[in-house]
Design an enzyme around this catalytic site. Structure first.
Site, short mmCIF file in Angstrom:
data_model
loop_
_atom_site.label_atom_id
_atom_site.label_comp_id
_atom_site.label_asym_id
_atom_site.label_seq_id
_atom_site.Cartn_x
_atom_site.Cartn_y
_atom_site.Cartn_z
N LYS A 188 -1.23 -1.76 -10.65
CA LYS A 188 -2.21 -1.73 -9.47
C LYS A 188 -3.46 -0.84 -9.75
O LYS A 188 -3.37 0.31 -9.65
CB LYS A 188 -1.69 -1.10 -8.15
N GLY A 243 -4.06 2.76 4.93
CA GLY A 243 -3.52 3.78 5.87
C GLY A 243 -3.99 3.78 7.28
O GLY A 243 -3.42 4.31 8.12
N ALA A 301 -3.55 -3.08 2.03
CA ALA A 301 -4.21 -2.17 2.77
C ALA A 301 -4.63 -2.53 4.01
O ALA A 301 -5.18 -3.79 4.15
CB ALA A 301 -5.13 -1.44 2.10
N GLY A 302 -4.27 -2.04 5.05
CA GLY A 302 -4.85 -2.01 6.30
C GLY A 302 -4.10 -2.82 7.48
O GLY A 302 -4.15 -2.68 8.57
N ASN A 359 2.20 -0.13 2.77
CA ASN A 359 3.12 1.28 2.59
C ASN A 359 3.04 1.79 3.94
O ASN A 359 4.27 1.70 4.74
CB ASN A 359 2.39 1.86 1.45
N THR A 360 1.94 2.32 4.42
CA THR A 360 1.95 3.07 5.70
C THR A 360 2.58 2.37 6.96
O THR A 360 3.28 2.91 7.63
CB THR A 360 0.57 3.47 5.86
#
Lengths: 98, 257
Positions: B99, B160, B186-187, B208-209
């Protein structure tokens, strides 16, 4: 030089720089030399190989990668690659990340 | 219904890719990954802790035999750093897939687009399977596809941030022009965001977050799995057209008078 990976440090678990981790001097006596390992000076036995160091660190079974003086050392060369005083080593592994 | 997610010639059942950062401990991380149903898991490359090298390792919990490990170049602000990190990751022995992130700015963590393109070129040349994190910009995505990336991974919102899909229209344009998988990276903040990404036609979503920072990460991981599945099914089913006025669902005939 070595600081390049340092830019990746902010999210990692990498300890503070310029700490000197010394093995007991009696271990190597006059045959000791200093290398820089992951940003820290470290005393180790003269002429030791990467394989020796990896074993000493207890990393033999881990998925790691080793860079010596900015050059990636393939695992099959660990046993023959001898370290010299002043060598800059990076040993990395995988940590949590997104 | 067989509907595999095909990435770099390999078939996956799950369209959810999860990260391994920000968890309380390795065990919570492992349980969240299991609950998410993800088969591809991202990791970061960092220095081994020399003072305590026997400390437990992430891969003791996330078995590389069971999961496809996707190393990232998070925290790399230069092409050189990103290349170095990818080469180290490959040497550590989890395969050729990376990545790619070349970060342009610390506050937004938006990608450095020229840097990402330059690094991608070099990595493709070196035989890597490159999955670049990029802005939701159709032009950049096209360039990365032309270079030979295996997928493009436009952000939906800053890393995040949990702001959700901020520009579905750009994603639609990217999807229309892309011949390689489009993975929203992301987001995403919650399950409905993941569903929206898949409903738009995105091939997969990486997060992830949103899971790690949920109050109950294991439950959120499951919610994300379901959100991704729901979104994908809705996409395949084809949504009804939007109309301004009502259209009664019950027949007018046979009403009681």
């Amino acid at each position: 030089m070595i600081l390049l990976l340092g830019t990746c440090q902010r999210e990692g678990d990498i300890a503070n720089p310029s700490r000197v981790v010394k093995v007991k001097p009696t271990d190597y006596g006059a045959r000791a030399m200093t290398i820089v390992l992951n940003g820290d000076e470290r005393e180790c036995r003269e002429n030791m190989t990467i394989a020796d160091l990896v074993t000493e660190l207890g990393l033999g079974q881990r998925r790691i990668a080793v860079e010596a003086n900015r050059e990636i050392i393939p695992r099959e060369h660990y046993a023959t690659y001898r370290l010299h005083a002043g060598d800059h080593l990076e040993i990395v592994h995988f940590v949590g990340g997104g | 219904m067989k509907d595999p997610f095909v990435l770099a010639g390999k078939e996956y059942r799950s369209r959810l890719i999860v990260g391994t950062g920000k968890y309380k401990d390795f065990d919570e991380n492992r349980r969240a990954v299991e609950a998410s149903g993800a088969e591809i898991v991202t990791v970061a490359v960092r220095r081994v802790n020399i003072t305590d090298p026997n400390k437990e390792n992430l891969l003791d919990y996330i078995d590389p035999k069971k999961y496809t490990i996707l190393p990232n170049t998070a925290g790399c602000y230069t092409v050189e750093d990103a290349l170095r990190t990818c080469r180290l990751a490959r040497e550590a022995g989890v395969g050729d897939m990376v990545k790619l992130e070349v970060i342009g700015d610390q506050r937004t963590l938006f990608p450095d687009i020229p840097g990402t393109i330059e690094a991608a070129k070099q990595l493709v040349k070196e035989g890597f399977i490159v999955l670049p994190y990029i802005l939701d910009d159709p032009i950049s995505c096209k360039k990365l596809e032309d270079i030979g990336c295996a997928a493009v991974m436009p952000l939906a919102a800053p890393i995040g941030s949990g702001l959700g899909i901020r520009n579905p229209y750009n994603l639609r344009i990217i999807l229309e022009h892309s011949r390689i998988p489009v993975i929203v990276d992301a987001g995403v903040g919650t399950a409905s965001d993941a569903a929206v990404a898949l409903e738009l036609g995105c091939d997969a979503v990486l997060m992830n977050t949103a899971i790690a920072e949920a109050k109950d990460p294991i439950l959120m991981a499951e919610a994300m799995r379901l959100g991704v599945e729901a979104g994908r099914k809705a996409y395949l089913a084809g949504r009804m057209p939007k109309k301004l006025y009502a259209s009664a669902s019950s027949p007018m005939d046979g009403r009681i008078e």
